[in-house]
Design a protein around this motif. Sequence first.
Motif, PDB file in Angstrom:
ATOM      1  N   ARG A 198       0.828  -1.212   0.000  1.00 42.00           N
ATOM      2  CA  ARG A 198       0.000   0.000   0.000  1.00 42.00           C
ATOM      3  C   ARG A 198       0.864   1.264   0.000  1.00 42.00           C
ATOM      4  O   ARG A 198       0.546   2.239  -0.685  1.00 42.00           O
ATOM      5  CB  ARG A 198      -0.953  -0.003   1.181  1.00 42.00           C
ATOM      6  CG  ARG A 198      -2.087  -0.987   1.002  1.00 42.00           C
ATOM      7  CD  ARG A 198      -3.194  -0.751   2.007  1.00 42.00           C
ATOM      8  NE  ARG A 198      -4.226  -1.761   1.868  1.00 42.00           N
ATOM      9  CZ  ARG A 198      -5.181  -1.740   0.934  1.00 42.00           C
ATOM     10  NH1 ARG A 198      -5.221  -0.773   0.062  1.00 42.00           N
ATOM     11  NH2 ARG A 198      -6.088  -2.697   0.887  1.00 42.00           N
ATOM     12  N   ASP A 199       1.951   1.252   0.758  1.00 47.97           N
ATOM     13  CA  ASP A 199       2.859   2.405   0.766  1.00 47.97           C
ATOM     14  C   ASP A 199       3.485   2.620  -0.608  1.00 47.97           C
ATOM     15  O   ASP A 199       3.609   3.756  -1.071  1.00 47.97           O
ATOM     16  CB  ASP A 199       3.962   2.216   1.807  1.00 47.97           C
ATOM     17  CG  ASP A 199       3.459   2.390   3.226  1.00 47.97           C
ATOM     18  OD1 ASP A 199       2.366   2.979   3.408  1.00 47.97           O
ATOM     19  OD2 ASP A 199       4.149   1.934   4.161  1.00 47.97           O
ATOM     20  N   LYS A 200       3.902   1.536  -1.232  1.00 43.17           N
ATOM     21  CA  LYS A 200       4.499   1.632  -2.558  1.00 43.17           C
ATOM     22  C   LYS A 200       3.483   2.155  -3.571  1.00 43.17           C
ATOM     23  O   LYS A 200       3.810   2.973  -4.426  1.00 43.17           O
ATOM     24  CB  LYS A 200       5.032   0.270  -2.986  1.00 43.17           C
ATOM     25  CG  LYS A 200       5.831   0.295  -4.259  1.00 43.17           C
ATOM     26  CD  LYS A 200       6.456  -1.057  -4.538  1.00 43.17           C
ATOM     27  CE  LYS A 200       7.253  -1.024  -5.835  1.00 43.17           C
ATOM     28  NZ  LYS A 200       7.854  -2.327  -6.145  1.00 43.17           N
ATOM     29  N   ALA A 201       2.230   1.689  -3.464  1.00 52.49           N
ATOM     30  CA  ALA A 201       1.179   2.121  -4.399  1.00 52.49           C
ATOM     31  C   ALA A 201       0.833   3.589  -4.204  1.00 52.49           C
ATOM     32  O   ALA A 201       0.479   4.280  -5.166  1.00 52.49           O
ATOM     33  CB  ALA A 201      -0.063   1.252  -4.213  1.00 52.49           C
ATOM     34  N   GLY A 210      -2.840   3.931 -12.376  1.00 52.16           N
ATOM     35  CA  GLY A 210      -2.502   3.133 -13.551  1.00 52.16           C
ATOM     36  C   GLY A 210      -2.473   1.653 -13.209  1.00 52.16           C
ATOM     37  O   GLY A 210      -2.839   1.230 -12.110  1.00 52.16           O
ATOM     38  N   ARG A 211      -2.010   0.874 -14.161  1.00 50.81           N
ATOM     39  CA  ARG A 211      -2.018  -0.574 -14.037  1.00 50.81           C
ATOM     40  C   ARG A 211      -1.134  -1.068 -12.886  1.00 50.81           C
ATOM     41  O   ARG A 211      -1.540  -1.928 -12.115  1.00 50.81           O
ATOM     42  CB  ARG A 211      -1.568  -1.195 -15.348  1.00 50.81           C
ATOM     43  CG  ARG A 211      -1.572  -2.693 -15.337  1.00 50.81           C
ATOM     44  CD  ARG A 211      -1.153  -3.240 -16.695  1.00 50.81           C
ATOM     45  NE  ARG A 211      -0.964  -4.660 -16.636  1.00 50.81           N
ATOM     46  CZ  ARG A 211      -1.905  -5.550 -16.930  1.00 50.81           C
ATOM     47  NH1 ARG A 211      -3.090  -5.125 -17.309  1.00 50.81           N
ATOM     48  NH2 ARG A 211      -1.654  -6.833 -16.853  1.00 50.81           N
ATOM     49  N   GLU A 212       0.091  -0.524 -12.778  1.00 54.89           N
ATOM     50  CA  GLU A 212       1.005  -1.001 -11.741  1.00 54.89           C
ATOM     51  C   GLU A 212       0.454  -0.726 -10.344  1.00 54.89           C
ATOM     52  O   GLU A 212       0.511  -1.583  -9.456  1.00 54.89           O
ATOM     53  CB  GLU A 212       2.374  -0.335 -11.896  1.00 54.89           C
ATOM     54  CG  GLU A 212       3.414  -0.887 -10.940  1.00 54.89           C
ATOM     55  CD  GLU A 212       4.776  -0.261 -11.136  1.00 54.89           C
ATOM     56  OE1 GLU A 212       5.664  -0.605 -10.334  1.00 54.89           O
ATOM     57  OE2 GLU A 212       4.961   0.550 -12.048  1.00 54.89           O
ATOM     58  N   ARG A 213      -0.121   0.457 -10.157  1.00 54.17           N
ATOM     59  CA  ARG A 213      -0.708   0.805  -8.856  1.00 54.17           C
ATOM     60  C   ARG A 213      -1.869  -0.124  -8.522  1.00 54.17           C
ATOM     61  O   ARG A 213      -1.985  -0.604  -7.388  1.00 54.17           O
ATOM     62  CB  ARG A 213      -1.179   2.257  -8.881  1.00 54.17           C
ATOM     63  CG  ARG A 213      -1.786   2.691  -7.586  1.00 54.17           C
ATOM     64  CD  ARG A 213      -2.237   4.123  -7.640  1.00 54.17           C
ATOM     65  NE  ARG A 213      -2.805   4.506  -6.369  1.00 54.17           N
ATOM     66  CZ  ARG A 213      -3.248   5.698  -6.095  1.00 54.17           C
ATOM     67  NH1 ARG A 213      -3.175   6.653  -6.997  1.00 54.17           N
ATOM     68  NH2 ARG A 213      -3.762   5.962  -4.929  1.00 54.17           N
ATOM     69  N   GLU A 214      -2.719  -0.390  -9.491  1.00 52.30           N
ATOM     70  CA  GLU A 214      -3.860  -1.280  -9.265  1.00 52.30           C
ATOM     71  C   GLU A 214      -3.417  -2.693  -8.921  1.00 52.30           C
ATOM     72  O   GLU A 214      -4.019  -3.357  -8.078  1.00 52.30           O
ATOM     73  CB  GLU A 214      -4.786  -1.289 -10.480  1.00 52.30           C
ATOM     74  CG  GLU A 214      -5.539   0.012 -10.680  1.00 52.30           C
ATOM     75  CD  GLU A 214      -6.365   0.415  -9.470  1.00 52.30           C
ATOM     76  OE1 GLU A 214      -7.044  -0.449  -8.875  1.00 52.30           O
ATOM     77  OE2 GLU A 214      -6.313   1.601  -9.095  1.00 52.30           O
ATOM     78  N   MET A 215      -2.354  -3.157  -9.549  1.00 55.29           N
ATOM     79  CA  MET A 215      -1.853  -4.501  -9.255  1.00 55.29           C
ATOM     80  C   MET A 215      -1.297  -4.569  -7.828  1.00 55.29           C
ATOM     81  O   MET A 215      -1.492  -5.571  -7.132  1.00 55.29           O
ATOM     82  CB  MET A 215      -0.777  -4.910 -10.263  1.00 55.29           C
ATOM     83  CG  MET A 215      -1.306  -5.103 -11.680  1.00 55.29           C
ATOM     84  SD  MET A 215      -2.661  -6.297 -11.796  1.00 55.29           S
ATOM     85  CE  MET A 215      -1.796  -7.793 -11.437  1.00 55.29           C
ATOM     86  N   LEU A 216      -0.614  -3.517  -7.377  1.00 57.76           N
ATOM     87  CA  LEU A 216      -0.095  -3.494  -6.009  1.00 57.76           C
ATOM     88  C   LEU A 216      -1.238  -3.487  -4.996  1.00 57.76           C
ATOM     89  O   LEU A 216      -1.184  -4.196  -3.991  1.00 57.76           O
ATOM     90  CB  LEU A 216       0.807  -2.277  -5.803  1.00 57.76           C
ATOM     91  CG  LEU A 216       2.143  -2.305  -6.541  1.00 57.76           C
ATOM     92  CD1 LEU A 216       2.858  -0.962  -6.383  1.00 57.76           C
ATOM     93  CD2 LEU A 216       3.010  -3.437  -6.062  1.00 57.76           C
ATOM     94  N   LEU A 217      -2.258  -2.695  -5.259  1.00 57.02           N
ATOM     95  CA  LEU A 217      -3.405  -2.641  -4.349  1.00 57.02           C
ATOM     96  C   LEU A 217      -4.157  -3.978  -4.339  1.00 57.02           C
ATOM     97  O   LEU A 217      -4.638  -4.418  -3.292  1.00 57.02           O
ATOM     98  CB  LEU A 217      -4.346  -1.501  -4.742  1.00 57.02           C
ATOM     99  CG  LEU A 217      -3.781  -0.103  -4.530  1.00 57.02           C
ATOM    100  CD1 LEU A 217      -4.730   0.953  -5.104  1.00 57.02           C
ATOM    101  CD2 LEU A 217      -3.505   0.159  -3.065  1.00 57.02           C
ATOM    102  N   ARG A 218      -4.219  -4.625  -5.481  1.00 55.96           N
ATOM    103  CA  ARG A 218      -4.876  -5.931  -5.560  1.00 55.96           C
ATOM    104  C   ARG A 218      -4.126  -6.962  -4.714  1.00 55.96           C
ATOM    105  O   ARG A 218      -4.729  -7.742  -3.982  1.00 55.96           O
ATOM    106  CB  ARG A 218      -4.946  -6.383  -7.013  1.00 55.96           C
ATOM    107  CG  ARG A 218      -5.618  -7.707  -7.201  1.00 55.96           C
ATOM    108  CD  ARG A 218      -5.678  -8.060  -8.659  1.00 55.96           C
ATOM    109  NE  ARG A 218      -6.349  -9.337  -8.806  1.00 55.96           N
ATOM    110  CZ  ARG A 218      -6.462  -9.986  -9.942  1.00 55.96           C
ATOM    111  NH1 ARG A 218      -5.974  -9.470 -11.050  1.00 55.96           N
ATOM    112  NH2 ARG A 218      -7.070 -11.131  -9.991  1.00 55.96           N
ATOM    113  N   ARG A 219      -2.791  -6.961  -4.813  1.00 56.24           N
ATOM    114  CA  ARG A 219      -1.992  -7.891  -4.011  1.00 56.24           C
ATOM    115  C   ARG A 219      -2.138  -7.597  -2.523  1.00 56.24           C
ATOM    116  O   ARG A 219      -2.178  -8.522  -1.701  1.00 56.24           O
ATOM    117  CB  ARG A 219      -0.523  -7.818  -4.433  1.00 56.24           C
ATOM    118  CG  ARG A 219      -0.285  -8.520  -5.752  1.00 56.24           C
ATOM    119  CD  ARG A 219       1.131  -8.430  -6.251  1.00 56.24           C
ATOM    120  NE  ARG A 219       2.119  -8.725  -5.243  1.00 56.24           N
ATOM    121  CZ  ARG A 219       3.392  -8.327  -5.308  1.00 56.24           C
ATOM    122  NH1 ARG A 219       3.807  -7.618  -6.336  1.00 56.24           N
ATOM    123  NH2 ARG A 219       4.235  -8.644  -4.355  1.00 56.24           N
TER     124      ARG A 219
END
Length: 66
Positions: free
Chosen positions: A25-28, A34-43
């Motif tokens: 969450r901190d990294k996101a 965008g796509r990378e942020r959504e993937m981090l939040l999904r994980r």
Amino acid sequence: MLTRRRFKQTRTLDQRLADEAARLRDKARGLPPGREREMLLRRARQDETAMQIDAWLRSPGLRAPT
């Protein structure tokens, strides 16, 4: 014959999942939408769901989730 390398965990699964979710969450937070942020939040959500499932499995009554 190959031998398996064993690793003794020093923290519980719950602690490791919570730390990983917070780190993701901190990294996101630092990324633009965008796509990378959504993937981090999904994980991060998957880690939180895994924590809930683990807590349910360790519960004394093992009641079905609501």
